[in-house]
Write an enzyme that holds these catalytic residues in place. Structure first.
Site, PDB file in Angstrom:
ATOM      1  N   GLU A  56      11.935  -4.286  -9.820  1.00 53.41           N
ATOM      2  CA  GLU A  56      13.395  -4.421  -9.708  1.00 53.41           C
ATOM      3  C   GLU A  56      13.931  -3.539  -8.590  1.00 53.41           C
ATOM      4  O   GLU A  56      15.058  -3.721  -8.147  1.00 53.41           O
ATOM      5  CB  GLU A  56      14.062  -4.041 -11.031  1.00 53.41           C
ATOM      6  CG  GLU A  56      13.895  -5.072 -12.108  1.00 53.41           C
ATOM      7  CD  GLU A  56      14.621  -4.700 -13.391  1.00 53.41           C
ATOM      8  OE1 GLU A  56      15.139  -3.552 -13.481  1.00 53.41           O
ATOM      9  OE2 GLU A  56      14.665  -5.544 -14.299  1.00 53.41           O
ATOM     10  N   GLN A  63       7.520  -9.431   8.066  1.00 49.55           N
ATOM     11  CA  GLN A  63       8.767  -9.024   7.424  1.00 49.55           C
ATOM     12  C   GLN A  63       9.414  -7.809   8.085  1.00 49.55           C
ATOM     13  O   GLN A  63      10.407  -7.288   7.593  1.00 49.55           O
ATOM     14  CB  GLN A  63       8.555  -8.783   5.930  1.00 49.55           C
ATOM     15  CG  GLN A  63       7.728  -7.571   5.568  1.00 49.55           C
ATOM     16  CD  GLN A  63       7.334  -7.593   4.103  1.00 49.55           C
ATOM     17  OE1 GLN A  63       6.588  -8.455   3.640  1.00 49.55           O
ATOM     18  NE2 GLN A  63       7.854  -6.654   3.330  1.00 49.55           N
ATOM     19  N   HIS A  94       4.174   1.211  -8.039  1.00 51.06           N
ATOM     20  CA  HIS A  94       3.126   0.202  -7.875  1.00 51.06           C
ATOM     21  C   HIS A  94       2.156   0.242  -9.067  1.00 51.06           C
ATOM     22  O   HIS A  94       1.672  -0.793  -9.512  1.00 51.06           O
ATOM     23  CB  HIS A  94       2.324   0.457  -6.598  1.00 51.06           C
ATOM     24  CG  HIS A  94       3.125   0.391  -5.332  1.00 51.06           C
ATOM     25  ND1 HIS A  94       3.327   1.492  -4.528  1.00 51.06           N
ATOM     26  CD2 HIS A  94       3.767  -0.627  -4.722  1.00 51.06           C
ATOM     27  CE1 HIS A  94       4.034   1.137  -3.477  1.00 51.06           C
ATOM     28  NE2 HIS A  94       4.331  -0.130  -3.560  1.00 51.06           N
ATOM     29  N   SER A 123       7.255   3.991  -0.895  1.00 50.88           N
ATOM     30  CA  SER A 123       6.252   4.438   0.077  1.00 50.88           C
ATOM     31  C   SER A 123       6.922   5.142   1.250  1.00 50.88           C
ATOM     32  O   SER A 123       6.312   5.966   1.921  1.00 50.88           O
ATOM     33  CB  SER A 123       5.466   3.233   0.594  1.00 50.88           C
ATOM     34  OG  SER A 123       4.951   2.506  -0.492  1.00 50.88           O
ATOM     35  N   ASP A 145      13.292  -3.656  -5.597  1.00 51.42           N
ATOM     36  CA  ASP A 145      13.687  -4.582  -4.523  1.00 51.42           C
ATOM     37  C   ASP A 145      14.366  -5.777  -5.200  1.00 51.42           C
ATOM     38  O   ASP A 145      13.801  -6.864  -5.296  1.00 51.42           O
ATOM     39  CB  ASP A 145      12.451  -5.003  -3.721  1.00 51.42           C
ATOM     40  CG  ASP A 145      11.789  -3.809  -3.056  1.00 51.42           C
ATOM     41  OD1 ASP A 145      12.224  -3.422  -1.974  1.00 51.42           O
ATOM     42  OD2 ASP A 145      10.846  -3.243  -3.645  1.00 51.42           O
ATOM     43  N   HIS A 189       2.268   4.299  -5.195  1.00 53.97           N
ATOM     44  CA  HIS A 189       2.842   5.360  -6.023  1.00 53.97           C
ATOM     45  C   HIS A 189       2.969   4.819  -7.450  1.00 53.97           C
ATOM     46  O   HIS A 189       2.520   3.690  -7.738  1.00 53.97           O
ATOM     47  CB  HIS A 189       4.192   5.807  -5.458  1.00 53.97           C
ATOM     48  CG  HIS A 189       5.129   4.672  -5.164  1.00 53.97           C
ATOM     49  ND1 HIS A 189       5.655   3.868  -6.158  1.00 53.97           N
ATOM     50  CD2 HIS A 189       5.605   4.165  -3.990  1.00 53.97           C
ATOM     51  CE1 HIS A 189       6.437   2.950  -5.615  1.00 53.97           C
ATOM     52  NE2 HIS A 189       6.414   3.095  -4.294  1.00 53.97           N
ATOM     53  N   GLY A 204       0.808  -1.211   0.000  1.00 49.27           N
ATOM     54  CA  GLY A 204       0.000   0.000   0.000  1.00 49.27           C
ATOM     55  C   GLY A 204       0.841   1.261   0.000  1.00 49.27           C
ATOM     56  O   GLY A 204       2.028   1.227  -0.280  1.00 49.27           O
TER      57      GLY A 204
HETATM   58  P1  AMP Z   1       6.065  -2.524  -1.437  1.00 43.65           P
HETATM   59  O1  AMP Z   1       4.676  -1.973  -1.348  1.00 43.65           O
HETATM   60  O2  AMP Z   1       7.132  -1.533  -1.129  1.00 43.65           O
HETATM   61  O3  AMP Z   1       6.224  -3.833  -0.702  1.00 43.65           O
HETATM   62  O4  AMP Z   1       6.290  -2.879  -2.959  1.00 43.65           O
HETATM   63  C1  AMP Z   1       5.385  -3.689  -3.645  1.00 43.65           C
HETATM   64  C2  AMP Z   1       5.963  -3.982  -5.006  1.00 43.65           C
HETATM   65  O5  AMP Z   1       6.178  -2.759  -5.706  1.00 43.65           O
HETATM   66  C3  AMP Z   1       7.339  -4.683  -4.939  1.00 43.65           C
HETATM   67  O6  AMP Z   1       7.392  -5.662  -5.965  1.00 43.65           O
HETATM   68  C4  AMP Z   1       8.288  -3.556  -5.194  1.00 43.65           C
HETATM   69  O7  AMP Z   1       9.516  -3.970  -5.750  1.00 43.65           O
HETATM   70  C5  AMP Z   1       7.500  -2.714  -6.191  1.00 43.65           C
HETATM   71  N1  AMP Z   1       8.000  -1.343  -6.212  1.00 43.65           N
HETATM   72  C6  AMP Z   1       8.195  -0.534  -5.150  1.00 43.65           C
HETATM   73  N2  AMP Z   1       8.735   0.638  -5.543  1.00 43.65           N
HETATM   74  C7  AMP Z   1       8.873   0.561  -6.889  1.00 43.65           C
HETATM   75  C8  AMP Z   1       9.374   1.450  -7.893  1.00 43.65           C
HETATM   76  N3  AMP Z   1       9.846   2.656  -7.591  1.00 43.65           N
HETATM   77  N4  AMP Z   1       9.373   1.042  -9.180  1.00 43.65           N
HETATM   78  C9  AMP Z   1       8.902  -0.200  -9.508  1.00 43.65           C
HETATM   79  N5  AMP Z   1       8.419  -1.077  -8.614  1.00 43.65           N
HETATM   80  C10 AMP Z   1       8.400  -0.707  -7.319  1.00 43.65           C
END
Ligand code: AMP
Length: 283
Positions: free
Chosen positions: A148, A61, A37, A186, A150, A34, A31
């Site tokens: 990518e 995590q 996502h 986020s 992460d 941005h 969540g």
């Molecule tokens: P998170 O909500 O941070 O756990 O991220 C959820 C998914 O969004 C994960 O697969 C992240 O790698 C991906 N993600 C987060 N930030 C970015 C970004 N700036 N560009 C592309 N994918 C992202």
């Protein structure tokens, strides 16, 4: 678009859609969505699939003392973005729905999770692998999309899908950045104005490392030193948790760089920890 809170409800809805001929594309998130996502959600909905996104801040995590409690939660805005991106179902379970009692099962991987993020956050990847195993089992997608951004997480999930013969194809998506190069996250919204102003040094430093490799540098230590020097010019940044100059597949530092190379770092600005990475190919 529907927001679904329970596993049973989601399984029921997706079973009906599958009976109508749909296959499912899946974009898992925590969540505070941005444009990074958004790119995952659009891909999940575009490829001829029924798009499902999950929004779940996974307590497993986060280690004690990390930012679980302060992690931003913005479900209304997230739902609006998911709808715009073409998502049909947002799965937003409670922690109790996902973990009704302490789990006796943990999914963890060796090798790929050991260095870098694994050293800085020793329990993190098992938490991600466990929740992703549950989410992939609940949603049953044919394709699942990850950033990518992460990079080590993406490498871990690819290996997990291979080792466990999961049905879902794991698809990596490019990192989406702000205009000044800062990788969208986020956590960026928790940066102070001073930290936000200095945070683009992270991508600038990595870009310097990549430029050196592209110009012919094959010594990983030299590239690492370049990146560390650049990062040290930001007065409000802590010393990086790590600067990794690695083979893109093994995530290990070779004696000499060759083939697909990745540079990765984690840097703390105040209590916000930013990670970023970039890649290049030595031909
Ligand atoms: P998170 O909500 O941070 O756990 O991220 C959820 C998914 O969004 C994960 O697969 C992240 O790698 C991906 N993600 C987060 N930030 C970015 C970004 N700036 N560009 C592309 N994918 C992202």
């Amino acid at each position: 678009m529907m927001i679904v809170r329970t596993i049973g409800e989601l399984r029921f809805a997706l079973a009906k859609q599958r009976a109508n001929g749909w296959t499912v594309g899946f974009a898992p998130t925590m969540g505070a969505l941005h444009d990074g996502h958004r790119s995952l959600m659009e891909a999940a909905s575009w490829d001829g699939c029924l798009g499902v996104a999950s929004i779940f801040v996974n307590p497993l995590q986060f280690a004690a003392g990390e930012d679980l409690d302060s992690y931003p939660r913005t479900l209304d805005a997230d739902a609006a973005m998911a709808e715009e991106a073409g998502i049909s179902y947002v799965f937003a379970p409670s922690a109790v729905e996902m973990y009704p009692e302490p789990s006796w099962t943990t999914v963890s991987l060796d090798v790929v999770t050991e260095p870098w993020e694994g050293e800085s956050r020793p329990t993190h990847f098992a938490g991600v692998a466990t929740v992703m195993t549950k989410l992939l089992s609940i949603v049953g997608p044919c394709r699942a999309y990850f950033g990518e951004k992460d990079y080590q997480q993406l490498a871990m999930l690819r290996r997990m899908a291979y080792d466990l013969n999961l049905d879902a194809e794991i698809i990596g998506m490019p990192t989406i950045r702000e205009d000044d190069g800062l990788a969208m996250s986020s956590r960026n919204r928790r940066l102070t104005p001073e930290h936000r102003a200095e945070a683009p040094i992270v991508s600038q430093a990595l870009r310097l490392g990549i430029a050196a490799i592209d110009a012919g540098e094959t010594n990983p230590a030299t590239v690492e030193a370049l990146i560390r020097d650049a990062l040290s010019t930001a007065p409000s940044a802590d010393a990086p948790d790590y600067v990794a100059v690695v083979d893109a597949n093994s995530l290990r530092t070779p004696d000499h760089l060759t083939g697909e190379v990745r540079v990765l770092t984690a840097v703390r600005f105040g209590d916000v920890r930013l990670i970023d990475n970039m890649g290049t190919l030595i031909s």
